[in-house]
Design a protein around this motif. Structure first.
Motif, PDB file in Angstrom:
ATOM      1  N   HIS A   1      -7.135   4.347  -2.140  1.00 30.42           N
ATOM      2  CA  HIS A   1      -7.594   4.433  -0.641  1.00 30.42           C
ATOM      3  C   HIS A   1      -8.424   3.049  -0.298  1.00 30.42           C
ATOM      4  O   HIS A   1      -8.595   2.924   1.015  1.00 30.42           O
ATOM      5  CB  HIS A   1      -8.151   5.820  -0.344  1.00 30.42           C
TER       6      HIS A   1
ATOM      7  N   SER B   1      -6.327   1.309   1.765  1.00 28.13           N
ATOM      8  CA  SER B   1      -5.417   1.990   2.931  1.00 28.13           C
ATOM      9  C   SER B   1      -5.667   1.686   4.484  1.00 28.13           C
ATOM     10  O   SER B   1      -6.714   1.210   4.585  1.00 28.13           O
ATOM     11  CB  SER B   1      -5.714   3.504   2.535  1.00 28.13           C
ATOM     12  N   GLN B   2      -4.831   1.829   5.457  1.00 27.55           N
ATOM     13  CA  GLN B   2      -4.970   2.102   6.520  1.00 27.55           C
ATOM     14  C   GLN B   2      -4.104   3.283   6.983  1.00 27.55           C
ATOM     15  O   GLN B   2      -2.957   3.102   6.843  1.00 27.55           O
ATOM     16  CB  GLN B   2      -4.337   0.974   7.480  1.00 27.55           C
TER      17      GLN B   2
ATOM     18  N   PHE C   1       2.617   7.637  -6.017  1.00 28.64           N
ATOM     19  CA  PHE C   1       2.023   8.915  -6.408  1.00 28.64           C
ATOM     20  C   PHE C   1       2.817  10.146  -5.836  1.00 28.64           C
ATOM     21  O   PHE C   1       3.001  11.125  -6.726  1.00 28.64           O
ATOM     22  CB  PHE C   1       0.700   8.901  -5.660  1.00 28.64           C
TER      23      PHE C   1
ATOM     24  N   SER D   1     -11.286  14.944   2.319  1.00 29.60           N
ATOM     25  CA  SER D   1     -11.323  15.048   0.877  1.00 29.60           C
ATOM     26  C   SER D   1     -12.091  13.923   0.133  1.00 29.60           C
ATOM     27  O   SER D   1     -12.354  14.408  -0.917  1.00 29.60           O
ATOM     28  CB  SER D   1      -9.942  15.244   0.452  1.00 29.60           C
TER      29      SER D   1
ATOM     30  N   HIS E   1      -2.260   6.293   9.288  1.00 25.65           N
ATOM     31  CA  HIS E   1      -1.592   6.240  10.441  1.00 25.65           C
ATOM     32  C   HIS E   1      -1.308   7.566  11.004  1.00 25.65           C
ATOM     33  O   HIS E   1      -1.057   7.622  12.184  1.00 25.65           O
ATOM     34  CB  HIS E   1       0.010   5.707  10.414  1.00 25.65           C
ATOM     35  N   PHE E   2      -1.520   8.598  10.122  1.00 24.57           N
ATOM     36  CA  PHE E   2      -1.089  10.047  10.554  1.00 24.57           C
ATOM     37  C   PHE E   2      -2.396  10.796  10.559  1.00 24.57           C
ATOM     38  O   PHE E   2      -2.287  11.975  11.105  1.00 24.57           O
ATOM     39  CB  PHE E   2       0.275  10.648   9.659  1.00 24.57           C
ATOM     40  N   PHE E   3      -3.144  10.675   9.632  1.00 26.35           N
ATOM     41  CA  PHE E   3      -4.233  11.549   9.628  1.00 26.35           C
ATOM     42  C   PHE E   3      -5.017  11.628  10.889  1.00 26.35           C
ATOM     43  O   PHE E   3      -5.278  12.857  11.306  1.00 26.35           O
ATOM     44  CB  PHE E   3      -5.416  10.989   8.581  1.00 26.35           C
TER      45      PHE E   3
ATOM     46  N   ARG F   1       0.808  -1.134   0.031  1.00 27.79           N
ATOM     47  CA  ARG F   1      -0.032   0.038  -0.016  1.00 27.79           C
ATOM     48  C   ARG F   1       0.947   1.437   0.147  1.00 27.79           C
ATOM     49  O   ARG F   1       0.630   2.326  -0.644  1.00 27.79           O
ATOM     50  CB  ARG F   1      -0.873   0.141   1.344  1.00 27.79           C
TER      51      ARG F   1
ATOM     52  N   ARG G   1       1.385   4.477  -2.708  1.00 29.52           N
ATOM     53  CA  ARG G   1       1.377   5.997  -2.321  1.00 29.52           C
ATOM     54  C   ARG G   1       2.587   6.476  -2.805  1.00 29.52           C
ATOM     55  O   ARG G   1       2.667   7.686  -2.988  1.00 29.52           O
ATOM     56  CB  ARG G   1       1.085   5.820  -0.848  1.00 29.52           C
TER      57      ARG G   1
ATOM     58  N   PRO H   1      -1.614  16.751  -2.304  1.00 32.73           N
ATOM     59  CA  PRO H   1      -3.137  17.273  -1.880  1.00 32.73           C
ATOM     60  C   PRO H   1      -2.805  17.055  -0.297  1.00 32.73           C
ATOM     61  O   PRO H   1      -2.185  16.053   0.342  1.00 32.73           O
ATOM     62  CB  PRO H   1      -3.889  16.179  -2.431  1.00 32.73           C
ATOM     63  N   SER H   2      -3.861  17.596   0.287  1.00 37.30           N
ATOM     64  CA  SER H   2      -4.059  17.475   1.665  1.00 37.30           C
ATOM     65  C   SER H   2      -5.576  16.708   2.170  1.00 37.30           C
ATOM     66  O   SER H   2      -6.446  16.982   1.524  1.00 37.30           O
ATOM     67  CB  SER H   2      -3.725  18.762   2.705  1.00 37.30           C
TER      68      SER H   2
ATOM     69  N   PHE I   1     -11.641  10.187   4.846  1.00 38.16           N
ATOM     70  CA  PHE I   1     -11.013  11.447   4.718  1.00 38.16           C
ATOM     71  C   PHE I   1     -11.964  12.579   4.240  1.00 38.16           C
ATOM     72  O   PHE I   1     -12.695  12.120   3.271  1.00 38.16           O
ATOM     73  CB  PHE I   1      -9.850  11.448   3.828  1.00 38.16           C
TER      74      PHE I   1
HETATM   75  C1  HEM Z   1      -6.752  13.339  -3.877  1.00 36.42           C
HETATM   76  C2  HEM Z   1      -6.247  13.521  -2.833  1.00 36.42           C
HETATM   77  C3  HEM Z   1      -5.527  12.441  -1.863  1.00 36.42           C
HETATM   78  C4  HEM Z   1      -5.314  13.019  -0.787  1.00 36.42           C
HETATM   79  C5  HEM Z   1      -6.009  13.973  -0.028  1.00 36.42           C
HETATM   80  C6  HEM Z   1      -4.647  11.701   0.030  1.00 36.42           C
HETATM   81  C7  HEM Z   1      -4.348  11.849   1.203  1.00 36.42           C
HETATM   82  C8  HEM Z   1      -4.117  10.542   2.062  1.00 36.42           C
HETATM   83  C9  HEM Z   1      -3.846  10.439   3.205  1.00 36.42           C
HETATM   84  C10 HEM Z   1      -4.155  11.349   4.406  1.00 36.42           C
HETATM   85  C11 HEM Z   1      -3.365   8.962   3.545  1.00 36.42           C
HETATM   86  C12 HEM Z   1      -3.159   8.268   4.855  1.00 36.42           C
HETATM   87  C13 HEM Z   1      -1.835   8.434   5.215  1.00 36.42           C
HETATM   88  C14 HEM Z   1      -1.536   7.998   6.760  1.00 36.42           C
HETATM   89  O1  HEM Z   1      -2.146   8.882   7.600  1.00 36.42           O
HETATM   90  O2  HEM Z   1      -0.863   7.143   7.008  1.00 36.42           O
HETATM   91  C15 HEM Z   1      -3.536   8.602   2.213  1.00 36.42           C
HETATM   92  C16 HEM Z   1      -3.144   7.118   2.202  1.00 36.42           C
HETATM   93  C17 HEM Z   1      -2.969   6.384   0.822  1.00 36.42           C
HETATM   94  N1  HEM Z   1      -2.830   7.320  -0.283  1.00 36.42           N
HETATM   95 FE1  HEM Z   1      -3.646   8.977  -0.562  1.00 36.42          FE
HETATM   96  N2  HEM Z   1      -4.630  10.779  -1.046  1.00 36.42           N
HETATM   97  C18 HEM Z   1      -4.874  11.337  -1.954  1.00 36.42           C
HETATM   98  C19 HEM Z   1      -4.841  10.787  -3.321  1.00 36.42           C
HETATM   99  C20 HEM Z   1      -4.035   9.672  -3.544  1.00 36.42           C
HETATM  100  C21 HEM Z   1      -3.947   9.035  -4.903  1.00 36.42           C
HETATM  101  C22 HEM Z   1      -3.900   9.736  -6.101  1.00 36.42           C
HETATM  102  C23 HEM Z   1      -3.058   7.841  -4.737  1.00 36.42           C
HETATM  103  C24 HEM Z   1      -2.814   6.827  -5.652  1.00 36.42           C
HETATM  104  C25 HEM Z   1      -2.654   6.966  -6.952  1.00 36.42           C
HETATM  105  C26 HEM Z   1      -3.160   7.418  -3.070  1.00 36.42           C
HETATM  106  C27 HEM Z   1      -2.782   6.414  -2.590  1.00 36.42           C
HETATM  107  C28 HEM Z   1      -2.785   6.107  -1.404  1.00 36.42           C
HETATM  108  C29 HEM Z   1      -2.531   4.922  -0.704  1.00 36.42           C
HETATM  109  C30 HEM Z   1      -2.202   3.595  -1.279  1.00 36.42           C
HETATM  110  C31 HEM Z   1      -2.632   5.235   0.699  1.00 36.42           C
HETATM  111  C32 HEM Z   1      -2.586   4.102   1.790  1.00 36.42           C
HETATM  112  C33 HEM Z   1      -1.122   3.988   2.440  1.00 36.42           C
HETATM  113  C34 HEM Z   1      -1.194   2.985   3.480  1.00 36.42           C
HETATM  114  O3  HEM Z   1      -2.072   2.208   3.799  1.00 36.42           O
HETATM  115  O4  HEM Z   1      -0.150   3.068   4.022  1.00 36.42           O
HETATM  116  N3  HEM Z   1      -3.770   8.713  -2.484  1.00 36.42           N
HETATM  117  N4  HEM Z   1      -3.520   9.452   1.295  1.00 36.42           N
END
Ligand code: HEM
Ligand SMILES: *[C@@H]1O[C@H](CO)[C@@H](O)[C@H](O)[C@H]1NC(C)=O
Ligand SMILES: *[C@@H]1O[C@H](CO)[C@@H](O)[C@H](O)[C@H]1NC(C)=O
Length: 404
Positions: free
Chosen positions: A255, A258-259, A131, A300, A261-263, A124, A128, A225-226, A298
């Motif tokens: 997402h 996703s899991q 990206f 967003s 950890h910091f949000f 995962r 991220r 993005p946030s 989230f």
């Molecule tokens: C559109 C706006 C987006 C926002 C605001 C956003 C924000 C976030 C946030 C806050 C997290 C959690 C991080 C944490 O607290 O550990 C997250 C996780 C993640 N995001 Fe996004 N994201 C966005 C778009 C994307 C895009 C475009 C992708 C992939 C192409 C993506 C892939 C991921 C993945 C795979 C995770 C999971 C990570 C994990 O489980 O450790 N995100 N994202």
């Protein structure tokens, strides 16, 4: 399927696209076709594809151009199930460009696949990371994008990269092992994302290209993005990366695995849908519906699910696994090439990816459901690591510490 609801969403988003692009023709009478063509109309070329004539394109250049302009699929089942030719150091391996990638694919697959069959936190985070390296780019930047800079500079310390530290360490270990065979950090990161995606059950198997160049200069800031950004801000941020509203909604579907950890640090490990580690479409329906208490949404994502420019695409992916996988693959191909100036010279190594898994059942669903209801904090790390859930002691007083 609620067809009328989908059509009215789509109509709103078409209308707003027309006003955003006043030069576009097409009355509402041609609506069904027009909505589809609108997407192609807004697909911009990137990198060297912007200036090269069709007659100058290589086979890879032609295919990538067709993929990012929505003329061609980006999925592939072409697979090399054989062992790589010799060891990484052998002459036979050096003679085949994709051989070293086969070895890398073995290492990555082992790290990304959990004993539950779900994909691990490494998978995962690899998506991220893909990206966050390539997405740090816009049409007004002369550098940045899929250039490895996130791990070659101190970019990783930026606040938006919280939670990527462990995948950063893992990627650097692989880089130190494979860079001597000519593997760039930029390619390692993007291949990592594609291998992670297909290792996640139900994930698409995306055509995968190598040959990106590294840049030891940190990317411009302010381009990621946030989770508290408005839909408008995010849509514009992605537009400036040549990513249109439909592609944005396809991409944010990541997402589903996703899991966080910091949000919200008080809810470490809580997922964004009921099936973390599975590349399904539950995220789309669950963002707009009620969910078990452990699921965190989230702001967003909620905003994007409701905005008139993106809600049609959002609804279209609910119950649309095939459509999502197909759209994800085209959108991610584009994302993985932002800032790349030698797209026409890339080579294809799709054949090293493991096979896709098109069906999946959680064997530990009973425990997973209770975890989703808020029980069993002691299972947080096991879910994060995609380990099969077993051995929970139930009953009063059974809570254990998180470290177990
Ligand atoms: C559109 C706006 C987006 C926002 C605001 C956003 C924000 C976030 C946030 C806050 C997290 C959690 C991080 C944490 O607290 O550990 C997250 C996780 C993640 N995001 Fe996004 N994201 C966005 C778009 C994307 C895009 C475009 C992708 C992939 C192409 C993506 C892939 C991921 C993945 C795979 C995770 C999971 C990570 C994990 O489980 O450790 N995100 N994202
Ligand atoms: C991942 O693990 C599952 C179950 O342990 C297995 O069925 C699957 O084939 C593995 N996937 C890959 C790509 O190795
Ligand atoms: C276990 O912990 C959770 C929250 O951490 C709490 O809500 C629950 O009541 C606890 N259960 C027991 C049996 O102590």
């Amino acid at each position: 399927m609620k067809l009328s609801a989908f059509c009215s969403y789509a109509a709103v988003s078409f209308a707003s696209l027309v006003s955003a692009y006043p030069g576009m023709g097409g009355g509402m009478g041609e609506f069904h076709h027009a909505a589809k063509e609108t997407r192609q109309e807004t697909k911009q070329l990137i990198g060297d594809l912007k200036t090269l004539k069709d007659s100058q394109l290589t086979t890879v250049g032609k295919d990538i151009k067709a993929i990012i302009t929505n003329q061609q699929n980006a999925l592939s089942s072409v697979i090399d199930t054989g062992a790589p030719a010799g060891t990484p150091d052998s002459a036979a391996c050096k003679a085949d460009l994709c051989c070293i990638w086969k070895w890398i694919s073995y290492d990555m697959t082992a790290r990304f696949n959990g004993s539950s069959g779900r994909c691990t936190k490494f998978a995962r985070a690899a998506v991220r990371l893909g990206f966050h390296d390539s997405g740090a780019w816009s049409t007004s930047s002369s550098y940045g994008g899929a250039d490895g800079s996130i791990l070659l500079t101190d970019e990783i310390d930026r606040v938006e990269n919280n939670g990527l530290e462990f995948i950063a360490e893992q990627m650097k270990t692989w880089y130190n092992k494979y860079n001597k065979y000519g593997v760039s950090m930029a390619d390692l990161i993007q291949m990592g994302a594609n291998i992670a995606t297909v290792v996640c059950p139900l994930g698409p198997r995306i055509r995968s290209f190598v040959g990106r160049k590294d840049n030891p200069k940190a990317a411009p800031t302010g381009l990621l993005p946030s989770p508290v950004d408005s839909a408008d801000k995010i849509i514009k941020l992605f537009q400036a990366k040549t990513i249109d509203a439909t592609d944005l909604i396809a991409l944010v579907g990541a997402h589903t695995t996703s899991q966080q950890h910091f949000f919200d640090t008080t809810r470490d490990g809580d997922p964004q849908d009921t099936t973390p580690g599975v590349w399904d479409v539950h995220f789309y329906s669950e963002t707009v519906n009620d969910t078990p208490p452990r699921v965190i949404k989230f702001p967003s994502d909620i905003a994007l699910s409701k905005d008139s420019r993106t809600s049609g695409a959002w609804q279209g992916f609910i119950n649309g696994q095939g459509r999502w996988n197909s759209d994800w693959s085209k959108a991610y191909t584009r994302l993985s090439l932002l800032g790349v100036k030698n797209i026409n010279d890339l080579k294809e190594c799709t054949k090293v990816l493991p096979a896709a898994r098109t069906t999946f059942v959680n064997q530990d669903q009973v425990l997973l459901d209770r975890w989703l209801q808020g029980e069993f904090d002691q299972l947080n790390n096991m879910v994060d690591d995609a380990i099969m859930l077993t051995g929970v002691i139930t009953g009063k007083g059974a809570n254990q510490t998180e470290e177990t």
